[in-house]
Design an enzyme around this catalytic site. Structure first.
Site, PDB file in Angstrom:
ATOM      1  N   GLY A 174     114.027 -19.562 -49.997  1.00 47.74           N
ATOM      2  CA  GLY A 174     113.420 -20.897 -50.091  1.00 47.74           C
ATOM      3  C   GLY A 174     114.157 -21.914 -49.245  1.00 47.74           C
ATOM      4  CD  GLN A 182     109.646 -28.318 -47.821  1.00 54.68           C
ATOM      5  OE1 GLN A 182     110.202 -28.016 -48.866  1.00 54.68           O
ATOM      6  NE2 GLN A 182     108.813 -29.325 -47.755  1.00 54.68           N
ATOM      7  CD  GLU A 200     114.932 -26.864 -55.267  1.00 59.42           C
ATOM      8  OE1 GLU A 200     115.312 -27.606 -56.156  1.00 59.42           O
ATOM      9  OE2 GLU A 200     114.489 -25.714 -55.462  1.00 59.42           O
TER      10      GLU A 200
END
Ligand code: FES
Ligand code: FES
Lengths: 177, 743
Positions: free
Chosen positions: B706, B642, B709
């Protein structure tokens, strides 16, 4: 309106199996023949114009963009798709390397990446040079940005397949002919 | 593939993906891979003008083509129960569903041709030969009246600040002002927006990629006037989303309408060039940064003003200013937004919305200030390290940014960087530059639910309508479930990606794992509690009366917490109670009290090396090192992917992506993957992501932030700063391309 009676009969050897079909339209691409007529949906369509590589298959052992090939012009050809790479439950070394090195995220570009890697390794173009692997894999876009894992996977698969005591797995050796 | 998903020790393991074998063999079925019996193909025709209306379509010509079954246009499009322009909530974005002939932007759907084959539908769409009554479009940033929007991003205030900004500038020894521009960008997930839709009376089965199954179900129920229970959406695999599949888009719904019109299953796949219009994008921005600092680098004023654009018919405002509210301490801060309207498709959330574009401007500006102060850019950032969230003064729930700076700098070799530009060359004479930037992204949470069932055969079933768009939900939710329930991973069946399952929240905003993971964890704890209840009240159980001491689950057994030798298997407990299973639901949501008390963000530091050809201006990123702290890491292998993905998007924002609009026609001039540049493998250098340890006791019970992003933020600025360091030329207009260096 309905289609005319006559069509375009072709026979392809797909993953070692002879498949005959009658195309109602000469414009059917090899990719759409595989995906829409032969239920081989592993090959993906990302752009339909040769710009992303998601549709990469081997045609007579050479990697091509199936979206740019007309099925009728390849009557009699031998095609290997992502579905034909593993030997039963045993993954092809390139497939196994993609799993081990996380050479994907969403997985949509993956069939094309793997077929392209199989082609690249077979071409013997890149060897174990990461820069040349990156170049040689640059026809396959990955919007998720899994390039680091893809490069590692190709290098690892190359090493595994070229190790003196290891034979290439899957159906690779068959279509090399 | 040697690791196993071991009970009690799954979280934190770098397991390979559970869906890996399906993905590498082509067995994973994405939406377009489904072919219900009798299925027809649909192809959209889209508008060649950006404003006006369609006056004629040659429907007869299309219908006369062999294989064409029908043409759906405003003449015959199924009526909807609710106008697609009706906004029940700010995120019900207006849709273009052939309810009239108006054209609001280029590439807007204007008709759908349905045929027996894809080839016939494609040709039919070309034969429609639309005629228009065109009006002059306006697509430029600031081309029309500039106004202050009511809110920005996902409902954030348009303006926010603290302190006296004028006083801040007055007391500054050094002042810096610069304007940065970012280009319009299109998500371009590799999988196009697709629907395979099948109606059975007023029941709908839909294969479509969506980042939010339940939100999609709700929207469709409203539009078609049917109960949500009648809608079954399957989305096992998404071929990427990046925000463009957060809300169901017009093309996806047109596929459903086409199926209704012809009474047969229909597949509609958006063509690549059609994805530059009705499926969202990141709007262009023009951002002005004004900074004031004392001689020692202390910021006295930070003023960040954003001008962006939105569509004429809807509101979505890129929230670039948010980053300046959370990142650096300054005596005074002002963040403001303004927007103008244009004849474009409505912009939408795109990977790190707001933060990505905001970060590149803020990080560039700090670099420019560092030069003026003759300070090392890292030192300047440390000088203004925010010990508490700048505007709210709330403490951070956790913040290991100092460690990120240090570990990244160490790994990169930052201390050897010469302060002045144009100091380094490689052995081939290429100019070498080093730059850095700070990464940050909020650790938000949505609300989600999960159901856990412990079965008499000693296995468990965990279900939630979460969605995996590549981030790894299939794997990490199973890891969380296995740990939660005390079973090995191979005894846990996970079901996700299906709207009939409990609402799993949204795979977006870097909230997916935190939300659905928390729900899964809670559900497993609930199911165990139900099991414990059976055992401790059963005289025949070795756990009888253990209610006060409590139990722990391990290896498929419940044991007394105070005496692990007294235990019983899940199967025995259920068998004696005469039950097949116990089940429980769990919810994952942010705790309002702790979210009020603490500021919650992930952080990181990114260091970049670029090489620039002095004669040709060609730029190559040669090295990127990112160090990120994002709470507890469920699976380091997947998290690293990610971060890499985000960092590559940072490369892309800095150097590649640029949708070029023709201001006369309002059309995107490069709507394809050859001319709209995204990085290819050869554009991506050696990447490194350091996972910096961070423990967060407040963000959620599992301590997860998270990671999807944050990688873009910091990276784009670091590259821009490295380009300056290599060349001495400061490009403020993104992407940085060689013409701008030579010009
Ligand atoms: S689908 Fe063939 S190259 Fe993109
Ligand atoms: S893994 Fe998603 S596009 Fe490559």
């Amino acid at each position: 309106m309905s289609f005319p009676e006559t069509g375009f009969p072709i026979t392809l050897t797909v993953n070692g199996v002879s498949r005959s079909l009658v195309l109602e339209d000469a414009r059917v691409t090899l990719l759409d023949a595989l995906r829409e007529r032969l239920d081989l949906t592993g090959s993906k369509k990302g752009c339909d114009r040769g710009q992303c590589g998601a549709c990469t298959v081997l045609l007579d052992g050479v990697r091509i963009n199936a979206c740019l090939a007309l099925a009728v012009s390849h009557d009699g050809a031998s095609i290997t798709t992502i579905e034909g790479l593993a030997d039963g439950d045993v993954l092809h070394p390139v497939q196994a390397a993609f799993v081990d090195h996380d050479g994907y995220q969403c997985g949509f570009c993956t069939p094309g990446q793997i077929m392209s890697a199989v082609g690249l390794i077979r071409e013997g173009q890149a060897g174990d040079d990461p820069e040349r692997v990156r170049e040689g894999m640059s026809g396959n876009l990955c919007r998720c940005g899994a390039y680091a894992g893809i490069t590692e996977a190709v290098l690892a698969a190359h090493a595994a397949m070229n190790a003196p005591d290891v034979l290439p797995g899957g159906n690779l050796s068959e279509d090399a002919a | 593939m040697t690791e196993r998903m071991r009970h009690g020790a799954s979280i934190g393991q770098p397991l390979t993906r559970r869906d890996g074998p399906a993905k590498v063999t082509g067995a994973a079925r994405y939406s377009a891979d489904f072919h219900p019996g009798g299925m027809l193909h649909a192809v959209m025709a889209v508008s060649a003008i950006a404003r006006g209306r369609v006056t004629h379509l040659d429907v007869a010509a299309a219908k006369a083509h062999p294989g064409v079954v029908d043409v759906m246009s405003p003449e015959n499009a199924p009526a909807l129960a609710k106008s697609p322009d009706e906004k029940d909530n700010p995120f019900a974005f207006r849709l273009d569903l052939l309810q009239n002939g108006n054209v609001r932007y280029a590439n807007q759907p204007i008709a759908v041709v349905i045929a027996e084959t894809l080839e016939a539908a494609t040709e039919g769409a070309a034969l429609l030969n639309p005629r228009y009554e065109a009006e002059t479009p306006s697509v430029e940033l600031g081309g029309e009246t500039i106004f202050t929007p009511d809110s920005v991003g996902a409902g954030s205030p348009t303006q926010e600040g603290s302190g006296d900004i004028e006083a801040g500038f007055a007391s500054a020894g050094t002042r810096m002002e610069a304007t940065y521009e970012t280009a319009a960008q299109y998500h371009n997930a590799l999988e196009p927006h697709t629907s395979v839709a099948q109606w059975d009376g007023d029941r709908l089965t839909l294969h479509t990629p969506t980042q939010a199954l339940w939100i999609a179900k709700g929207r469709l129920a409203g539009l078609f006037g049917i109960p949500q229970e009648n809608i079954h959406i399957v989305s096992h695999y998404l071929g990427g989303g990046f925000g463009s599949k957060g809300f169901i888009s017009s093309p996806q719904i047109l596929g459903i309408m086409a199926a209704k019109l012809v009474g047969r299953p229909v597949k509609l796949v958006t063509r690549r060039e059609q994805m530059f219009g009705s499926v969202g994008h990141r709007a262009a921005t023009r951002q002005t940064l004004k900074l004031g600092a004392k001689a020692d680098g202390t910021l006295t004023a930070l003023d960040h003003h954003t001008l962006t654009l939105t569509s004429r018919h809807d509101d979505f405002v890129e929230a670039c200013g948010l980053i300046a509210r959370h990142l650096y301490a300054s005596e005074a801060i002002a963040t403001t937004h303004a927007v103008s309207r244009a004849d474009i498709g409505t912009p939408i959330f795109m990977r790190a919305p707001g933060e990505a574009s905001g970060s590149v401007a803020v990080e560039s500006a700090l670099d420019e200030l560092a030069l003026q102060l003759d300070m090392d850019p890292l030192e300047l950032r440390l000088k203004n390290y925010a010990e508490v969230e700048p505007i709210t003064h709330r403490p951070f729930s956790s913040k290991a940014l100092r460690e990120c700076y240090a570990q990244g700098a160490e790994r990169f070799g930052w201390s050897k960087r010469p302060r002045q530009p144009r100091q380094m060359r490689d052995e081939n004479g290429l100019r070498v530059g080093w730059g850095m930037g700070t990464a940050t992204y909020p650790a938000g949470m949505m609300q989600g639910e999960a159901r856990a069932t412990i079965r008499a055969d000693g296995t468990a079933l965990v279900e939630t309508a979460a969605q995996d768009m590549g981030q790894g939900a299939w794997t990490v939710l199973a890891q969380i479930a296995a740990d939660g329930i005390g079973l090995d991973g191979d005894r846990v069946e996970l079901r996700i990606g299906d709207s009939d399952l409990p609402n799993g929240g949204l795979a977006g905003g870097s909230t997916g794992t935190a939300t659905s993971g928390s729900a899964v964890h809670a559900a497993t704890q609930g199911a165990l509690a139900a099991l414990e209840d059976l055992a401790v009240n059963d005289r025949a159980s070795p756990l009888y009366g253990a209610g006060n001491a409590g139990t722990v689950a391990e290896g498929g057994r419940l044991a007394r917490r105070d005496d692990p030798t007294r235990s019983e298997s899940f199967s025995d407990i259920l068998a004696r109670a005469g039950k097949d299973s116990v089940e429980a639901k769990g919810t994952g949501a942010g705790d309002p009290a702790s979210r009020k008390t603490y500021a919650m963000h992930a952080h990181g530091a990114v260091y970049a090396e670029v090489k620039v050809d002095p004669d040709l201006g060609q730029i190559r990123v040669t090295r990127l090192v990112g160090a990120f702290a994002a709470g507890r890491i469920v699976n380091p292998r997947l998290v690293r992917s990610q971060y890499y993905g985000g960092m590559i998007w940072g490369v892309s924002l800095a150097l590649h992506e640029h949708a070029v609009l023709d201001t006369r026609s309002g059309r995107v001039m490069n709507p394809n993957l050859a001319e709209y540049h995204v990085p290819v493998n050869a554009d991506v250098p050696s990447l490194e992501a350091i996972l910096v340890e961070e423990h967060d006791p407040h963000v959620n019970p599992l301590g997860i932030k998270g990671v999807g992003e944050i990688g873009i933020t910091g990276t784009a600025g670091a590259i821009a700063n490295a380009v300056w360091h290599a060349t001495g030329t400061r490009v403020r207009d993104f992407p940085i391309t060689l013409d701008k260096l030579l010009g």
